[in-house]
Design an enzyme around this catalytic site. Structure first.
Site, short mmCIF file in Angstrom:
data_model
loop_
_atom_site.label_atom_id
_atom_site.label_comp_id
_atom_site.label_asym_id
_atom_site.label_seq_id
_atom_site.Cartn_x
_atom_site.Cartn_y
_atom_site.Cartn_z
N CYS A 53 83.19 8.09 -19.55
CA CYS A 53 82.66 7.79 -20.87
C CYS A 53 82.19 6.34 -20.88
CB CYS A 53 83.73 8.01 -21.94
SG CYS A 53 83.22 7.47 -23.59
N ASP A 60 85.20 12.17 -18.12
CA ASP A 60 84.56 13.32 -18.75
C ASP A 60 84.40 14.38 -17.67
OD1 ASP A 60 84.21 12.37 -21.38
OD2 ASP A 60 82.41 11.27 -20.80
N VAL A 75 66.95 20.69 -1.08
CA VAL A 75 67.93 19.61 -1.03
C VAL A 75 69.07 20.06 -0.13
CG1 VAL A 75 69.21 20.33 -3.11
CG2 VAL A 75 69.26 17.94 -2.38
N GLU A 76 69.50 19.18 0.75
CA GLU A 76 70.61 19.48 1.65
C GLU A 76 71.90 19.40 0.85
OE1 GLU A 76 73.80 19.34 3.97
OE2 GLU A 76 73.18 17.34 3.29
N SER A 77 72.75 20.43 0.93
CA SER A 77 73.88 20.57 0.01
C SER A 77 74.93 19.47 0.16
CB SER A 77 74.52 21.95 0.15
OG SER A 77 75.01 22.15 1.45
N HIS A 94 76.84 12.19 -21.83
CA HIS A 94 76.60 13.52 -21.25
C HIS A 94 75.10 13.80 -21.10
CE1 HIS A 94 80.78 13.93 -21.91
NE2 HIS A 94 80.76 14.57 -23.07
N GLU A 95 74.34 13.47 -22.12
CA GLU A 95 72.91 13.74 -22.11
C GLU A 95 72.21 12.97 -20.98
OE1 GLU A 95 74.48 14.18 -26.32
OE2 GLU A 95 74.76 12.73 -24.70
#
Length: 155
Positions: A53, A60, A75-77, A94-95
């Site tokens: 936060c 969070d 994308v390589e994991s 969060h946004e």
């Protein structure tokens, strides 16, 4: 052995790689799409995502779901896992966190389509769900529901 480095080879796969200190220093690794020209969807689920936060510094927690239709690269994991892990010490609303992850992946990977759902667990009694996508999915793409129910408490 060649004097030139293979830039298409994954940078982190099979190597002991420490967690990046921040999302800004994390490197996302992309490799050629093995099915370039095919329309398909890839889903990554991160049910134990954490960040901090920006006001209190408290953790969070979220369940992230990232769906994308690859373009020329995927994308390589492992690099994605390290990137997402770098948010453990990152302060952000969060946004900002959810949309920022989606935008970075879209900007760097240039997929045909990408969406991210951030299903954040309650803080102060209010769960927050954040959704972002690059646009409408391509015609003919099977994009199933993300499968994460809205938060309903214990009830």
């Amino acid at each position: 052995m060649s004097d030139t480095e293979d830039t298409s080879a994954p940078k982190f796969l099979g190597k002991d790689t420490p967690l990046p200190q921040s999302p800004e220093t994390a490197v996302l690794d992309y490799v050629p799409n093995p099915r370039a020209g095919s329309l398909y969807m890839v889903r990554f689920a991160a049910p134990e995502f954490t960040s901090l936060c920006p006001v209190t510094g408290q953790p969070d927690f979220a369940h992230l779901v990232i769906d994308y239709a690859p373009g020329e690269t995927i994308v390589e994991s492992k690099s994605l896992k390290l990137f997402l892990g770098s948010f453990r010490n990152h302060c952000g609303f969060h946004e900002d966190v959810t949309v920022g992850i989606g935008q970075r992946l879209a900007d760097e990977m240039n997929p045909q389509w990408l969406r991210i759902g951030g299903y954040w667990y309650p803080r102060g009694g209010i769960p927050i769900d954040v959704f972002w996508q690059t646009g409408a999915p391509p015609e003919g793409l099977w994009a199933p529901d993300q499968g994460v129910a809205s938060y309903r408490g214990r009830g």
